[in-house]
Design an enzyme around this catalytic site. Structure first.
Site, PDB file in Angstrom:
ATOM      1  N   ASP A 140      63.739 -21.434   8.443  1.00 22.32           N
ATOM      2  CA  ASP A 140      64.474 -20.405   7.721  1.00 22.32           C
ATOM      3  C   ASP A 140      64.597 -20.806   6.251  1.00 22.32           C
ATOM      4  OD1 ASP A 140      66.565 -18.296   7.156  1.00 22.32           O
ATOM      5  OD2 ASP A 140      66.472 -18.095   9.329  1.00 22.32           O
ATOM      6  N   HIS A 213      70.981 -17.264   4.656  1.00 22.23           N
ATOM      7  CA  HIS A 213      70.360 -16.805   5.898  1.00 22.23           C
ATOM      8  C   HIS A 213      70.131 -17.956   6.874  1.00 22.23           C
ATOM      9  CE1 HIS A 213      67.201 -14.943   8.450  1.00 22.23           C
ATOM     10  NE2 HIS A 213      67.704 -13.778   8.071  1.00 22.23           N
ATOM     11  N   SER A 543      67.443 -10.863  12.791  1.00 24.02           N
ATOM     12  CA  SER A 543      67.574 -12.269  12.394  1.00 24.02           C
ATOM     13  C   SER A 543      68.789 -12.913  13.044  1.00 24.02           C
ATOM     14  CB  SER A 543      67.714 -12.386  10.871  1.00 24.02           C
ATOM     15  OG  SER A 543      66.471 -12.307  10.226  1.00 24.02           O
TER      16      SER A 543
END
Length: 739
Positions: A140, A213, A543
């Site tokens: 990520d 994220h 996600s």
């Protein structure tokens, strides 16, 4: 005169041809990254090592190119910057299997354990060192290691076989890792080759997460329990990942300009060598043949080594055939909602009330009604209704609540535009593209999102009333929302465009308004003007659903150490649910109607049942040497725990075979199966109709024949095949398509 004109035309055409030829030549001479797949066993005896052979093959076609990465675990080969002509020449060399151009991938962007029943099922999962020996690898944007979600209190020493490490960077020391966060690496050779050097004034050239994220996904999968977690007072409680006792290793492959396949493939290879048990990738790059999809290629080899790989399905829904990461050896995860919401109430001057959602936390609006205006009536721009930057006329919006249409620019960014123009608040109206789906945002000014129907009413009121007013009341956090879950409208859907005989997505998991740890570099909106800093954030996307399944896979790996990745996926799929306690089917928020297996796959995960599924369907590995030219291999015999049936428009019969393994107590299972397209049934016959198991590990096979009448091309039908015993219910979804 005519002749002169004809000459001009000829010269113009000739000049255009020369320009096009020059452009084509420039494209062929332009360098880009390619991943070169080599046949390892084809290395000539002249070379002592594969690296020497790789370099020699590259030098034979290019004097300028150098090897960027070598790959020797999941695949064999290397990556390099080549012209198209060099790549084509390289593909003709002996020992070169394939030369693929690099692909740019994108990210697919508390109460969850309770919603999934994990608070009631902890006894089903081991709390010993077995659980803490499972390692979840997350590819990520990196990690913010100081967050308490990576606290290692109570963890023993790092597992003996672990080969990973904490790589240092300009703002990241090896000491940032501990016995919880046991690895942090970063990969940017491919990114920098395509985009130039990382701008260290904007992002860290290290494993540190400047986006948020990666911290969110890794803490969702396996974050330690953190009391008192919240976002600006919303969703307050204890936040913890799905597998809080598992270890975490992060691999930063995504940067400001995207995630590049050469970096992703290298990170997957390193993660496997490091010793991860689960790989979680909340990113994707559309669809391609599996041999041209770096994630699919890497995941296949990882699966062969016993590593569970889960990927997000994508956020391109609700359209059909929009999902990515559909390879049958990847667990593909769509998104559903929780039973938690963040309501905001909108009251108009005409007395009508509407409901929306918001995570705004700041100075409230006046208690008296505020003037209200539609952005399309406060702009000279054709894009004014969208509240694009600089599109609003300050004199028209000053001190007013502004109604903006959703789309094109970021939702929270519209609030910045309204604020910069002097607006007092914002209402964000869905259009037909988003329907009634509501995603909560941490707005920078008093603001809320509303569905399409409410948006139409607000727009009509603002445009027709001579003195429109509105007020927004923020109602905090509400739990127990029904119905839940529902399939998120953004969640990408099947059918699988690469393998029509493999039903995707595999399942859905919570992916809307998820609270998890966040980066200290950016505010909750990630926008440059957002100076707020929070320890946790609430965001939505597949996600977020993907790491839920990654964490659940870690729990199952700890509980059943001998289970393969296919066994874990089978357990999650065959125990998933497709209906509510009242018997109605899970709804699709995009339509308001019951969802189908093309939306949710096998259904919504139910981890407490997945620990004891009764029967599992696993894939059988056939090495290249074992494949026989005299044998026919068909996807109908893949042994997948779902059924995707394809008929021509004229109808016909299709036969599938499956083999299941008993992982529960002895017993007899009886089958029920049905499928239909509307009121038109599809005949489903199963032979044998009962399966009897006398011991654990015993295998039994069955065949399913699907027979359908003629239907128009593009018609879909759905159903379910269920094996039931005294102790277990083992279900597989059925999707039927007439082509």
């Amino acid at each position: 005169m005519w002749r002169h004109g004809k000459k001009c035309v000829i010269f113009a055409v000739a000049a255009a041809v020369l320009v096009l030829a020059a452009a084509a030549g420039a494209v062929r001479d332009e360098r880009r990254t390619y991943i070169v797949h080599m046949v390892s066993s084809a290395m000539p005896n002249d070379f002592a090592a594969h690296g020497e052979w790789y370099a020699a093959s590259l030098q034979s076609v290019s004097d300028a190119a150098t090897v960027m990465y070598t790959y020797d675990t999941l695949v064999h080969g290397y990556s390099a910057r080549l012209t198209r002509a060099e790549a084509e020449a390289l593909e003709l060399l002996p020992g070169v299997l394939l030369v693929n151009p690099e692909v740019r991938y994108e990210l697919h962007t508390t109460r969850t354990p309770e919603f999934l029943g994990l608070d009631r099922a902890e006894a089903l999962f081991p709390q010993s060192s077995t659980a803490s020996d499972v390692i979840v690898g997350v590819l990520d944007t990196g990690v913010w290691p100081e967050r308490p979600s990576y606290d290692d209190t109570g963890f023993g020493t790092v597992p003996a076989g672990w080969k990973g490490k904490c790589e240092e960077g300009n703002d990241f020391n090896a000491s940032a890792c501990n016995n919880k966060l046991i690895g942090a690496r970063f990969f940017l050779t491919g990114y920098e080759a395509a985009k130039g050097p990382v701008d260290t004034s904007k992002e860290s050239r290290s494993p540190r997460d400047n986006d948020g994220h990666g911290t969110h996904t890794s803490s969702t999968a396996a974050g330690s329990a953190v009391r008192g977690a919240d976002l600006l007072g919303y969703a307050a409680g204890t936040a913890k990942g799905m597998a809080p006792h598992a270890r975490v290793a992060t691999y930063k492959v995504c940067w400001t300009g995207g995630c590049f396949s050469s970096d992703i493939l290298k990170a997957m290879e390193v993660a496997v060598t490091d010793g991860v048990d689960v790989l979680s990738l909340s990113l994707g790059g559309g669809t391609a043949d599996y041999y041209r999809d770096s994630i699919a290629v890497g995941a296949y080899s990882a699966m062969e080594r016993g590593i569970f790989v889960s990927c997000s399905a994508g956020n391109a829904g609700p359209g059909a055939a929009t999902l990515s990461n559909g390879a049958p050896w990847i667990t593909t995860v769509g998104a559903g909602t929780l039973d938690r919401d963040f309501p905001a109430h909108i009251v108009l001057g005409n007395g009508k009330n509407y409901s929306g959602v918001s995570l705004y936390s700041g100075k409230p609006l006046p208690t008296t009604p505020v003037p209200f205006i539609y952005a399309g009536n406060a702009s000279n721009s054709s894009m004014g209704a969208l509240c694009m930057s600089g599109s609003l006329i300050p004199d028209k919006v000053a001190g007013k609540i502004v109604l903006c249409d959703r789309g094109t620019n970021a939702r929270v960014q519209k609030g910045f535009v309204v604020k910069d123009a002097g607006g007092a608040g914002m209402l964000l109206a869905n259009t037909a593209a988003n329907g009634e789906e509501l995603v909560a945002d941490a707005h920078i000014l008093p603001g809320a999102g509303v569905g399409e129907k409410a948006g139409n009413a607000l727009r009509a009121y603002a445009s027709s009333d001579p003195n429109p007013t509105a007020s927004i009341v923020f109602a905090g956090t509400q739990v127990g929302i029904k119905p839940s879950p529902v399939v998120a409208a953004f969640s990408s859907r099947g059918p699988n465009t690469v393998s029509s005989g493999v039903l995707k997505p595999d399942m859905i998991a919570p992916g809307v308004n998820i609270l998890a740890a966040w980066s200290g570099s950016v505010g909750p909106s990630v926008l440059p003007g957002d100076n707020r800093r929070v320890g946790f954030n609430i965001i939505s996307g597949t996600s977020m659903s993907c790491p839920h399944v990654s964490g659940l896979a870690a729990l199952l790996r700890a509980a059943h150490q001998d289970w393969s990745p296919a066994a874990i996926r089978s357990a999650l799929m065959t125990t998933a649910y497709t209906g509510y306690p009242n018997g109605n089917g899970i709804l699709d928020v995009a339509t308001g109607l019951p969802a189908t297996p093309l939306d949710y796959g096998a259904g919504h995960v139910d981890p407490s049942k997945a620990t004891d599924p009764g029967l599992i369907a696993t894939l059988t590995k056939h090495s290249t040497e074992a494949c026989s030219a005299n044998r026919t291999y068909a996807v109908t015999a893949l042994n997948y725990p779902s059924f995707s049936v394809t008929f021509p428009a004229a109808g016909g019969t299709e036969k599938h075979t499956r083999t299941v393994t008993n992982v529960g107590q002895p017993g007899t299972y009886k089958v029920t199966a049905s499928a239909a397209s509307g009121s038109t049934p599809v005949t489903v016959s199963v032979e044998p109709s009962t399966l009897t198991f006398t011991k654990a590990g015993e295998k039994q096979s069955y065949a399913v024949s699907f027979t359908a009448a003629a239907m128009p091309s593009g018609t879909n039908g759905f159903g379910r095949l269920v094996w039931s015993s005294d102790h277990h219910v083992v279900a597989s979804p059925i999707a039927v398509t007439w082509t």
